[in-house]
Design an enzyme around this catalytic site. Structure first.
Site, short mmCIF file in Angstrom:
data_model
loop_
_atom_site.label_atom_id
_atom_site.label_comp_id
_atom_site.label_asym_id
_atom_site.label_seq_id
_atom_site.Cartn_x
_atom_site.Cartn_y
_atom_site.Cartn_z
N GLU A 1 -16.60 1.00 1.61
CA GLU A 1 -17.01 -0.69 2.08
C GLU A 1 -15.91 -0.54 3.24
O GLU A 1 -14.23 -0.52 2.99
CB GLU A 1 -16.45 -1.72 1.18
CG GLU A 1 -17.14 -1.93 -0.05
CD GLU A 1 -17.96 -3.28 -0.21
OE1 GLU A 1 -17.88 -3.50 0.35
OE2 GLU A 1 -18.29 -2.71 -1.18
N CYS B 1 -10.55 -7.54 6.81
CA CYS B 1 -11.85 -6.81 7.00
C CYS B 1 -13.36 -7.10 7.77
O CYS B 1 -14.13 -7.16 8.48
CB CYS B 1 -12.59 -5.96 5.75
SG CYS B 1 -12.77 -6.57 4.59
P1 NAD Z 1 -8.36 4.62 5.77
O1 NAD Z 1 -9.83 4.66 6.01
O2 NAD Z 1 -7.12 4.43 6.74
O3 NAD Z 1 -7.69 4.25 4.30
C1 NAD Z 1 -8.40 4.48 3.86
C2 NAD Z 1 -8.18 5.13 2.52
O4 NAD Z 1 -8.17 6.05 2.55
C3 NAD Z 1 -6.55 5.03 1.49
O5 NAD Z 1 -5.89 5.41 0.43
C4 NAD Z 1 -6.40 6.47 2.50
O6 NAD Z 1 -4.90 6.87 1.84
C5 NAD Z 1 -7.10 7.57 2.15
N1 NAD Z 1 -7.33 8.12 3.28
C6 NAD Z 1 -7.02 7.93 4.48
N2 NAD Z 1 -7.28 8.51 5.61
C7 NAD Z 1 -7.56 9.75 4.45
C8 NAD Z 1 -8.43 11.15 5.08
N3 NAD Z 1 -8.46 11.69 5.63
N4 NAD Z 1 -8.56 11.77 3.57
C9 NAD Z 1 -9.19 10.97 3.02
N5 NAD Z 1 -8.53 10.01 2.39
C10 NAD Z 1 -8.14 9.07 4.16
O7 NAD Z 1 -8.31 1.60 5.38
P2 NAD Z 1 -6.69 1.31 5.80
O8 NAD Z 1 -6.57 1.17 6.98
O9 NAD Z 1 -6.44 1.00 4.60
O10 NAD Z 1 -8.04 -0.71 5.46
C11 NAD Z 1 -8.48 -0.23 7.10
C12 NAD Z 1 -9.95 -0.46 7.41
O11 NAD Z 1 -10.73 -0.58 5.96
C13 NAD Z 1 -10.59 -1.26 8.82
O12 NAD Z 1 -11.64 -0.75 9.32
C14 NAD Z 1 -10.82 -2.34 7.43
O13 NAD Z 1 -12.51 -3.36 7.95
C15 NAD Z 1 -11.72 -1.36 6.11
N6 NAD Z 1 -11.76 -3.13 4.66
C16 NAD Z 1 -12.78 -2.98 4.75
C17 NAD Z 1 -13.08 -3.96 3.40
C18 NAD Z 1 -14.38 -4.34 3.00
O14 NAD Z 1 -14.54 -4.71 1.91
N7 NAD Z 1 -15.01 -3.60 3.49
C19 NAD Z 1 -11.86 -3.81 3.09
C20 NAD Z 1 -10.82 -3.86 3.79
C21 NAD Z 1 -10.69 -3.65 4.47
#
Ligand code: NAD
Length: 456
Positions: free
Chosen positions: A209, A243
């Site tokens: 997602e 998002c």
């Molecule tokens: P992110 O990708 O930075 O982090 C998401 C998760 O991944 C966190 O739990 C984090 O700890 C983990 N993570 C971060 N870096 C990592 C790595 N290198 N290796 C493994 N795991 C890692 O995203 P965010 O900043 O938490 O959220 C923002 C993004 O999420 C935006 O792009 C937003 O559009 C998207 N989003 C999508 C939805 C949806 O339902 N489609 C909902 C909310 C947010």
């Protein structure tokens, strides 16, 4: 690390077959609901501490969706978990065919920070409803909400069944070296690719997602005041850290001036009291994101807002005008309270511009002309969206929620969520009373003739 042990425990728990017992699942889902209800004040306090989100907004955009999903799952659990009989073709006569739903096994759910409860608990409880065990790794950024979930879940559920594992990049990287039966990830496209790559090594199915730049078309014949009211709510909810928030506006040139005026009035009426931001306006998650947002603003293009309070981590609702597709703000998902307004005179050309960008998670169209609305819906590819509304499509559990291409793989909510954690096992049941000789050697011309009749 401790989680190797928990992964092992979850495998053992799943293999015990307990999670396939529908009575057990119902008890666990009902226990989860009671725990959330009992601990609502803890949940409100934690999220307020993390980024100033009010109890009202937390209920509306997080807890209400969780409770609603629990209700839907509970109502449909028996039906969705039961084998279904499907027709059998003549070639298999006499026989009966069935589809048996079965849980995938032990599941890893990785949550994002912006709706820390909903984006973690909703997929997790759906996975449990489908009969899986779950390790939930919430985002580490809102640390108090992660702690609150860990406390509620880990003190009340066996770790082998449902466990919240707190941690950041390092822990998640380690976690991803293990094999899960399913990974459900919510977050950025960048990290989504990392998760997908790790999952591919283990042939683990994924739901991703992700995000994207969700366009919002405002056509000249729209009901302007209602349009703006809905856009402003959807864009500045959670201070734009949503998002599916409208990322940018594409407004028809003929109504640009009026649109901007109404937009200014509406922002002021929803978010300002005595010229100050209301206490309900949410903070930006951290200083780094705030700085990042500041860099997206071209000060020459500010129509409204633009000011930032670093101490309070607040950014005023900001509207940019005279924006074009080459501006910095148009190069990536904004994920904050900045609304760029782009004008267009030719709808086909505007659609072509959007088509040049990666496929977004959502798209919204405001207007009355059905033909033009359908043109936008049919020509553009995006996860999902709404006509004459924004964001609210995700609250309808009959609509699968997910992206396409760079905005995601797979979907959830309602039946789509149940399906994403379920394997559908196909079973053909035959009896012994009759066996046509056709498929058996020695082959002959008449057998081939019958085969052709059966299959063609
Ligand atoms: P992110 O990708 O930075 O982090 C998401 C998760 O991944 C966190 O739990 C984090 O700890 C983990 N993570 C971060 N870096 C990592 C790595 N290198 N290796 C493994 N795991 C890692 O995203 P965010 O900043 O938490 O959220 C923002 C993004 O999420 C935006 O792009 C937003 O559009 C998207 N989003 C999508 C939805 C949806 O339902 N489609 C909902 C909310 C947010």
């Amino acid at each position: 690390m401790v989680f190797f042990d928990i992964i092992k425990q979850q495998q053992v728990f799943f293999d015990s077959g307990k999670t396939k017992d529908i009575t057990f699942t119902r008890q666990q889902l009902s226990k989860l609901k009671s725990l959330l209800k009992e601990n609502e004040s803890l949940l409100y306090e934690a999220i307020y501490q993390d980024f100033g989100k009010s109890a009202f907004e937390t209920y509306l955009s997080e807890l209400a969706l969780i409770y609603h999903e629990l209700k839907i799952l509970n109502k449909n659990l028996k039906k969705w978990r039961s084998p279904k009989r499907v027709p059998t073709d003549l070639a298999n006569f006499p026989g009966k065919s069935y589809i048996y739903p079965e849980p995938l096994g032990h599941v890893l759910v990785i949550g994002a920070w912006n709706y820390p409860y909903q984006l973690s608990l909703l997929p997790a409880l759906t996975a449990l409803a489908a009969g899986n065990t779950v390790i939930l790794k919430p985002s580490e950024l809102p640390s108090r909400t992660a702690q609150a979930m860990a406390k509620i879940i880990n003190e009340n559920f066996p770790a082998g069944y449902f466990y919240v594992l707190e941690g950041g990049v390092q822990e998640t990287t380690e976690l991803l070296k293990n094999r899960f039966d399913k990974i459900f990830f919510t977050g950025s496209t960048r990290v989504g690719k990392i998760v997908y790559e790790a999952a591919a090594k283990q042939l683990t199915p994924v739901t991703l997602e992700l995000g994207g730049k969700s366009p919002t078309f405002v056509l000249a014949d729209t009901d302007l005041s209602m349009t703006v009211k809905r856009i402003v709510w959807a864009k500045f909810l959670n201070a734009g850290q949503t998002c599916v928030a409208p990322d940018y506006i594409l407004v028809e040139k003929s109504i640009e001036t009026k649109f901007l005026e109404v937009l200014k009035q509406e922002i002021n009426s929803q978010f300002k009291v005595n010229n100050e931001l209301t206490e309900h306006y949410v903070q930006i998650i951290d200083q780094a994101h705030l700085k990042h947002l500041e860099n997206l603003i071209d000060s020459d293009k500010i129509y409204l807002g633009g000011s930032i309070n670093y101490e309070k981590r607040l950014m005023m609702p900001t509207v940019l005008q005279h924006v074009n597709f080459s501006d910095a703000v148009m190069q990536e998902e904004i994920f904050g309270p900045i609304l760029p307004v782009i004008t267009f005179e030719n709808l086909d050309k505007a659609i072509q511009q959007v088509q040049k960008l990666p496929k977004p998670l959502s798209c919204y169209v405001y207007g009355k002309d059905k033909k033009r609305i359908d043109k936008i819906i049919n020509k553009l590819s995006f996860g999902g969206g709404a006509v004459n509304d924004s964001v609210m499509h995700l609250s309808n559990s009959h609509l699968p929620f997910g992206g396409v291409e760079f905005s995601g793989i797979g979907a959830y909510h309602g039946k789509a969520g149940f399906d994403s954690f379920t394997h559908y096992k196909s079973i053909l049941k035959k009896s012994f009373w009759f066996e046509p000789p056709i498929k058996y050697p020695p082959y002959s011309k008449w057998k081939l003739k019958i085969l052709k009749w059966l299959f063609e």
